[in-house]
Scaffold this motif. Structure first.
Motif, mmCIF file in Angstrom:
data_model
loop_
_atom_site.group_PDB
_atom_site.id
_atom_site.type_symbol
_atom_site.label_atom_id
_atom_site.label_comp_id
_atom_site.label_asym_id
_atom_site.label_seq_id
_atom_site.Cartn_x
_atom_site.Cartn_y
_atom_site.Cartn_z
ATOM 1 N N UNK A 105 44.451 46.827 64.767
ATOM 2 C CA UNK A 105 45.677 46.046 64.010
ATOM 3 C C UNK A 105 45.994 44.830 65.112
ATOM 4 N N UNK A 106 46.247 45.456 66.304
ATOM 5 C CA UNK A 106 46.458 44.684 67.577
ATOM 6 C C UNK A 106 45.503 43.647 67.612
ATOM 7 N N UNK A 107 44.124 43.865 67.643
ATOM 8 C CA UNK A 107 43.268 42.753 67.600
ATOM 9 C C UNK A 107 43.320 41.894 66.533
ATOM 10 N N UNK A 108 43.678 42.204 65.435
ATOM 11 C CA UNK A 108 43.786 41.487 64.194
ATOM 12 C C UNK A 108 44.721 40.303 64.681
ATOM 13 N N UNK A 167 59.539 32.790 62.611
ATOM 14 C CA UNK A 167 59.356 32.850 61.283
ATOM 15 C C UNK A 167 57.986 32.887 60.824
ATOM 16 N N UNK A 168 57.206 31.963 61.740
ATOM 17 C CA UNK A 168 55.823 31.780 61.672
ATOM 18 C C UNK A 168 55.024 33.128 61.761
ATOM 19 N N UNK A 169 55.450 33.763 62.870
ATOM 20 C CA UNK A 169 54.626 34.932 63.262
ATOM 21 C C UNK A 169 55.183 36.066 62.246
ATOM 22 N N UNK A 170 56.319 35.977 61.765
ATOM 23 C CA UNK A 170 56.616 37.163 60.853
ATOM 24 C C UNK A 170 55.732 37.158 59.584
ATOM 25 N N UNK A 171 55.510 35.886 59.127
ATOM 26 C CA UNK A 171 54.992 35.754 58.047
ATOM 27 C C UNK A 171 53.429 35.974 58.214
ATOM 28 N N UNK A 172 52.836 35.609 59.341
ATOM 29 C CA UNK A 172 51.681 36.053 59.788
ATOM 30 C C UNK A 172 51.308 37.532 59.649
ATOM 31 N N UNK A 173 52.083 38.148 60.610
ATOM 32 C CA UNK A 173 52.144 39.744 60.562
ATOM 33 C C UNK A 173 52.069 40.157 59.268
ATOM 34 N N UNK A 174 52.953 39.825 58.386
ATOM 35 C CA UNK A 174 53.223 40.570 57.132
ATOM 36 C C UNK A 174 51.895 40.125 56.135
ATOM 37 N N UNK A 175 51.202 39.022 56.328
ATOM 38 C CA UNK A 175 50.080 38.713 55.511
ATOM 39 C C UNK A 175 49.028 39.736 55.937
ATOM 40 N N UNK A 176 48.983 39.865 57.266
ATOM 41 C CA UNK A 176 47.720 40.696 57.807
ATOM 42 C C UNK A 176 48.064 42.040 57.228
ATOM 43 N N UNK A 177 49.264 42.592 56.907
ATOM 44 C CA UNK A 177 49.742 43.848 56.394
ATOM 45 C C UNK A 177 49.625 44.693 57.850
ATOM 46 N N UNK A 210 34.996 44.904 62.105
ATOM 47 C CA UNK A 210 36.044 45.292 61.307
ATOM 48 C C UNK A 210 37.380 44.458 61.371
ATOM 49 N N UNK A 211 37.574 44.038 62.527
ATOM 50 C CA UNK A 211 38.665 43.408 62.737
ATOM 51 C C UNK A 211 38.720 42.030 62.147
ATOM 52 N N UNK A 212 37.317 41.139 62.150
ATOM 53 C CA UNK A 212 37.438 39.879 61.336
ATOM 54 C C UNK A 212 37.548 40.228 60.032
ATOM 55 N N UNK A 213 36.734 41.059 59.238
ATOM 56 C CA UNK A 213 36.733 41.498 58.251
ATOM 57 C C UNK A 213 38.291 42.058 57.406
#
Ligand code: ADP
Ligand code: MG
Ligand code: ZN
Length: 507
Positions: free
Chosen positions: A57-60, A171-181, A289-292
């Protein structure tokens, strides 16, 4: 005037099921000290082992922020004493963090000004969180459930200049990490928290002496705290004084920052490589697996939605606020496009374009549905399990766009789908709200009206002959109204209109 420099250190809790160096459950709000073991309690002689999900997740996140993942990454011990950390050191990363030297573009409106700016990311590093201290009256309690929870720290270069830019970044970072789950982004619960560093200086003189505002738990406080500091430091310099390098806290009741502690030079944490954890060498399979696992991110997705579906930038941005909502929207448009083809084939209706569908669905979503979700207390992220699923919204959209139901009934159908958990078609049938779109049935009513309103029809024909369009239209609308009345309001007004028009023209 001064130039200002802002760098952020953002900590996010990763949504791993277990902690980063032991098998304890990682969860917010459990009974205190129930998710603990000798490793995260810091007993002597125990051995940590890396949770590969934390690393993934960190690498994602690192990748999503344009960082390089080094060939080798490892952990260090960061020594300091505090009761919430029983080992007296935190396992963190120092010399070779998992993500290095990236950047993101922040883009958005600040006031009425559109800005776009590149913010460099210094690094992302993985570490363990500390426990939580709860101060009550004269005693302090300790809860170690949080000790050892996977924490990712994202450090930017001092590339921002205003509180507003920093707010946008968060705000943008928050959205990003939420999108990444990988993080729920819940700032109130502390799943995402920020330390904001700020200095000012005369233009061209480089960085000033920085002040760090610690533990900001809302993006608005980041903005307010930084703007307050920029003003405070400006006044100091104006008065010929110097800024003290220190750590301050934001007091949300008084809307000001207050001193917390002064940093005597740099703190010496005596970092050294953690001897109990091997160096981590990401192999090709791990990197794949990170990229996928990386999904389309919110900013590019909003751009694509605006382009593909003809939405305004503002609409696209609102829809992409939450991944679940963007998914819902696209599912509904896809369903509606397929559905409208079928309808177009059975009805005399025009084929409805994808953009037309998208515009209608966006309107439903951002107005009526948003309102209903709020009223029912349903979170946007749970829209996927809403009773009005994308398929049902698609049917409703096509039914109303193709004139099978009236606009007024469409709203009632929407409410009924939700309260009765049925498909729109079933509700329309039950209520008898289906518009009559069979031309032969409408023609019967038109004939009756032509007989009963022969005088009006004659006047309309006369108006047509005189070229008096306005009068012809008025009379025509009157006749259509009669046709609708004759069918209990159920004749498709478009079909009734064209039949009356033919009648006037004597076809
Ligand atoms: P520290 O060792 O005090 O934690 P770092 O070099 O790790 O300092 O930087 C921490 C954060 O502070 C980073 O986000 C960085 O961009 C920011 N920063 C560093 N120096 C300054 C400065 N002079 N003015 C504003 N921000 C700064
Ligand atoms: Mg630092
Ligand atoms: Zn544990």
């Amino acid at each position: 005037m001064y130039q200002s420099f802002i760098g952020l250190e953002v900590h996010i809790h990763l949504l791993t099921k277990t902690k980063v160096f032991c098998g304890c459950r990682s969860a917010f709000g459990d009974e205190p000290n129930t998710n603990v073991c000798p490793v995260c309690m810091g007993y002597p002689g125990v051995l940590p082992s890396l949770n590969i999900e934390s690393m993934r997740m960190g690498c994602m996140v690192a990748r999503a922020l344009g960082c390089r993942i080094p060939e080798k990454t490892w952990f260090e011990r960061k020594q300091y004493f505090y009761p919430d950390m029983t080992k007296n050191y935190q396992i963190s990363q120092f010399a070779s963090p998992l993500g290095q030297e990236g950047y993101v573009e922040i883009e958005g409106k600040i006031g009425s000004k559109q800005i776009k700016k590149r913010i460099r990311i210094k690094e992302c590093h993985l570490e363990e969180d500390a426990g939580k201290m709860i101060h009550t009256g004269t005693v302090s309690l300790l809860d170690y459930n949080r000790a050892g929870v996977s924490l990712l720290e994202i450090v930017t270069e001092p590339d921002m200049e205003t509180g507003e830019e920093a707010e946008l970044f968060i705000q943008q970072l928050r959205r990003t990490v939420r999108y990444l789950g990988v993080c729920d982004g819940n700032m109130e619960e502390g799943s995402l928290r920020a330390d904001a560093n700020v200095s000012i200086n005369l233009p061209g003189k480089g960085l000033g002496r920085k002040v760090e505002i610690k533990n900001l738990n809302s993006s608005r406080f980041v903005k307010l705290g930084l703007n307050y500091e920029i003003a405070r430091q400006g006044e100091l310099l104006d008065a010929g004084k110097t800024v003290i390098q220190e750590t301050r806290l934001w007091n949300e009741n008084r809307d000001e920052t207050q001193p917390m502690r002064q940093k005597e030079n740099a703190q010496d944490y005596r970092y050294f490589p953690e001897p109990d954890l091997p160096v981590f060498t990401p192999d090709a399979a791990f990197l794949k697996s990170v990229d996928d696992a990386i999904v389309e991110l919110p900013a590019p997705r909003a751009k694509r939605l605006a382009g593909d579906y003809g939405l305004s930038e503002e609409q696209a941005d609102l829809i992409c606020e939450e991944k679940a909502q963007a998914d819902y929207f696209e599912d509904a448009v896809t369903e509606a496009s397929a559905n409208s083809l079928a309808v177009a084939n059975t009805l005399a209706a025009n084929k409805l374009s994808k953009k037309d569908m998208a515009a209608r669905i966006a309107n439903w979503l951002l107005q009526d549905i948003k309102h209903i979700l709020g009223r029912e207390g349903i979170e946007l992220r749970d829209i996927g399990s809403f009773r009005l699923n994308p398929k049902r919204l698609a049917s409703l959209t096509v039914l109303s766009a193709s004139g099978k139901i009236s606009g007024k009934n469409a709203k009632q159908v929407l409410e009924a789908v939700i309260s009765e958990d049925k498909d729109p078609e079933a509700i329309i049938k039950e209520r008898g709200w289906e518009l009559i779109s069979d031309p032969a049935k409408i023609a019967e009513a038109v004939q009756k009206v032509a007989a009963a309103e022969a005088a009006t029809l004659a006047q309309a024909r006369a108006a047509l002959a005189e070229g008096n369009d306005k009068r012809r239209q008025t009379l025509s609308a009157f006749l259509v109204g009669k046709v609708l009345a004759a069918t209990g309001g159920r004749a498709d007004p478009k079909i009734a209109g064209s039949q009356i028009e033919s009648l006037i023209q004597g076809n």
